[in-house]
Design an enzyme around this catalytic site. Structure first.
Site, PDB file in Angstrom:
ATOM      1  N   ASN A 129      53.595  66.801 -19.932  1.00  9.93           N
ATOM      2  CA  ASN A 129      54.762  67.380 -20.597  1.00  9.93           C
ATOM      3  C   ASN A 129      54.939  68.849 -20.219  1.00  9.93           C
ATOM      4  O   ASN A 129      55.218  69.699 -21.058  1.00  9.93           O
ATOM      5  CB  ASN A 129      54.669  67.201 -22.108  1.00  9.93           C
ATOM      6  CG  ASN A 129      55.274  65.893 -22.580  1.00  9.93           C
ATOM      7  OD1 ASN A 129      56.366  65.517 -22.165  1.00  9.93           O
ATOM      8  ND2 ASN A 129      54.559  65.176 -23.438  1.00  9.93           N
ATOM      9  N   GLU A 159      51.035  56.719 -23.785  1.00 11.17           N
ATOM     10  CA  GLU A 159      52.058  56.297 -24.745  1.00 11.17           C
ATOM     11  C   GLU A 159      52.119  54.770 -24.847  1.00 11.17           C
ATOM     12  O   GLU A 159      53.183  54.162 -24.754  1.00 11.17           O
ATOM     13  CB  GLU A 159      53.427  56.898 -24.387  1.00 11.17           C
ATOM     14  CG  GLU A 159      54.299  57.088 -25.597  1.00 11.17           C
ATOM     15  CD  GLU A 159      55.584  57.861 -25.339  1.00 11.17           C
ATOM     16  OE1 GLU A 159      56.384  57.954 -26.276  1.00 11.17           O
ATOM     17  OE2 GLU A 159      55.788  58.374 -24.207  1.00 11.17           O
ATOM     18  N   ASN A 179      52.940  56.842 -17.753  1.00 14.92           N
ATOM     19  CA  ASN A 179      53.381  56.768 -19.146  1.00 14.92           C
ATOM     20  C   ASN A 179      54.299  55.552 -19.232  1.00 14.92           C
ATOM     21  O   ASN A 179      55.429  55.578 -18.734  1.00 14.92           O
ATOM     22  CB  ASN A 179      54.110  58.053 -19.554  1.00 14.92           C
ATOM     23  CG  ASN A 179      54.592  58.017 -20.990  1.00 14.92           C
ATOM     24  OD1 ASN A 179      55.042  56.987 -21.490  1.00 14.92           O
ATOM     25  ND2 ASN A 179      54.539  59.160 -21.660  1.00 14.92           N
ATOM     26  N   ASP A 186      60.675  55.362 -18.906  1.00 20.04           N
ATOM     27  CA  ASP A 186      61.392  56.536 -18.391  1.00 20.04           C
ATOM     28  C   ASP A 186      60.519  57.350 -17.444  1.00 20.04           C
ATOM     29  O   ASP A 186      60.995  58.304 -16.828  1.00 20.04           O
ATOM     30  CB  ASP A 186      61.938  57.407 -19.525  1.00 20.04           C
ATOM     31  CG  ASP A 186      60.983  57.563 -20.695  1.00 20.04           C
ATOM     32  OD1 ASP A 186      59.822  57.132 -20.593  1.00 20.04           O
ATOM     33  OD2 ASP A 186      61.412  58.107 -21.736  1.00 20.04           O
ATOM     34  N   HIS A 187      59.233  56.983 -17.316  1.00 19.20           N
ATOM     35  CA  HIS A 187      58.327  57.581 -16.338  1.00 19.20           C
ATOM     36  C   HIS A 187      58.031  56.561 -15.236  1.00 19.20           C
ATOM     37  O   HIS A 187      58.154  55.351 -15.448  1.00 19.20           O
ATOM     38  CB  HIS A 187      56.990  57.945 -16.975  1.00 19.20           C
ATOM     39  CG  HIS A 187      57.053  58.990 -18.026  1.00 19.20           C
ATOM     40  ND1 HIS A 187      56.531  60.259 -17.870  1.00 19.20           N
ATOM     41  CD2 HIS A 187      57.549  58.954 -19.299  1.00 19.20           C
ATOM     42  CE1 HIS A 187      56.692  60.945 -18.981  1.00 19.20           C
ATOM     43  NE2 HIS A 187      57.309  60.183 -19.866  1.00 19.20           N
ATOM     44  N   ASP A 198      50.354  62.445 -18.513  1.00 15.64           N
ATOM     45  CA  ASP A 198      51.630  63.045 -18.872  1.00 15.64           C
ATOM     46  C   ASP A 198      51.336  64.403 -19.506  1.00 15.64           C
ATOM     47  O   ASP A 198      50.966  64.495 -20.666  1.00 15.64           O
ATOM     48  CB  ASP A 198      52.373  62.122 -19.845  1.00 15.64           C
ATOM     49  CG  ASP A 198      53.713  62.687 -20.277  1.00 15.64           C
ATOM     50  OD1 ASP A 198      54.052  63.821 -19.873  1.00 15.64           O
ATOM     51  OD2 ASP A 198      54.417  62.008 -21.050  1.00 15.64           O
ATOM     52  N   TYR A 254      47.567  62.605 -22.602  1.00  9.62           N
ATOM     53  CA  TYR A 254      48.970  62.590 -23.003  1.00  9.62           C
ATOM     54  C   TYR A 254      49.191  63.847 -23.846  1.00  9.62           C
ATOM     55  O   TYR A 254      48.979  63.864 -25.040  1.00  9.62           O
ATOM     56  CB  TYR A 254      49.294  61.315 -23.794  1.00  9.62           C
ATOM     57  CG  TYR A 254      50.697  61.242 -24.341  1.00  9.62           C
ATOM     58  CD1 TYR A 254      51.788  61.718 -23.611  1.00  9.62           C
ATOM     59  CD2 TYR A 254      50.942  60.693 -25.593  1.00  9.62           C
ATOM     60  CE1 TYR A 254      53.070  61.642 -24.119  1.00  9.62           C
ATOM     61  CE2 TYR A 254      52.219  60.611 -26.111  1.00  9.62           C
ATOM     62  CZ  TYR A 254      53.284  61.086 -25.365  1.00  9.62           C
ATOM     63  OH  TYR A 254      54.560  61.021 -25.882  1.00  9.62           O
TER      64      TYR A 254
END
Length: 257
Positions: A148, A34, A7, A246-247, A146, A105
């Site tokens: 989540n 993303e 991501n 951030d990933h 991702d 995602y």
């Protein structure tokens, strides 16, 4: 085969990061989530110069997925089967080297109240159905991206998320386990059965320097493909780069068929 999922939290902001990473790691396939741009705005020339081609499903400002490959892939789906045609850009599926690769995602589920959370569960149900279809076809496949989802308590640093967060709610974890119960293998846990192996650290509250992370990026492998699994590694070094996502990439290596 070497593949990775990442991501990038805006391809236009991380274009140089991806270029550098491709030059260093040279994967056969890189799954991006993303990307936050429309399909036509994806910066393909920079990656073509490195010998890659792209399948992109973009969306203005939000979401978006892409797969970079060295060899020409066959495009199977540009959205997850079972979801509406106008669903946000969160899935693309290709065939490459005898393997079906689904890049996903998955919705976060923390916005939009209970309706937003239900949309996450509906998405996971459709993913479960797609995995069941591929298993019935006896197709080798990987569903990576991702998710989540923090599947277990050891997949998040203590105190980072509340018990009611959509990433850890019991229904979320149950839907993730249902994928494993179909016969899929969580690649990282097959190689590293226990302990922290984070793939995400929030930009705030000093999460990276304090190692307060989450494991939410996953690669789930079909049974025969899991037999070829060699290594799985979160590339933590990317989180320490200037202006990082951030990933970090989750890198999977498979033995030849």
């Amino acid at each position: 085969m070497k593949l990775a999922t990442w991501n990038v939290n805006s391809i236009r902001q991380r274009e140089a990061h991806v270029e550098r990473w491709l030059q260093r790691e040279q994967p056969d396939a890189l799954l991006l989530q993303e990307i936050k741009c429309e399909t036509g705005a994806f910066p393909m020339p920079r990656f073509e110069a490195l010998g890659y081609r792209a399948v992109v499903v973009g969306q203005k400002a939000y979401n978006g997925v892409a797969i970079l490959t060295r060899e020409a892939p066959e495009i199977i789906h540009r959205r997850l089967p079972g979801l509406p045609e106008d669903t946000p850009a969160r899935y693309v599926e290709i065939a490459l080297g005898g393997i079906t690769i689904g890049n996903l995602y998955l919705p976060n589920g923390n916005s939009g109240g209970e309706a937003g959370y239900q949309a996450k569960l509906d998405w996971m149900r459709a993913l479960h159905d797609r995995a069941g279809t591929l298993l019935a076809l006896e197709q080798d496949f990987v569903l990576a991206g991702d998710y989540n989802v923090c599947p277990a308590d050891e997949d998040l640093a203590p105190g980072v998320l509340g018990a009611d967060d959509a990433l850890v709610r019991p229904q979320t974890r149950s839907r993730f386990r249902s994928l494993l119960w179909l016969g899929l293998t969580d690649a990282l846990r097959a190689v590293h059965p226990s302990g922290p192996a984070y793939t995400f650290w929030d930009y705030q509250a000093g999460c990276w320097p304090r190692d307060r992370g989450l494991r939410i990026d996953h690669a789930l492998l079909s049974p025969k493909l899991a037999e070829r699994l060699l290594t799985v590694t979160p590339d933590r070094g990317e989180r320490d780069a200037p202006s990082p996502s951030d990933h970090v990439p989750l890198v999977v290596s498979l033995a030849p068929a």
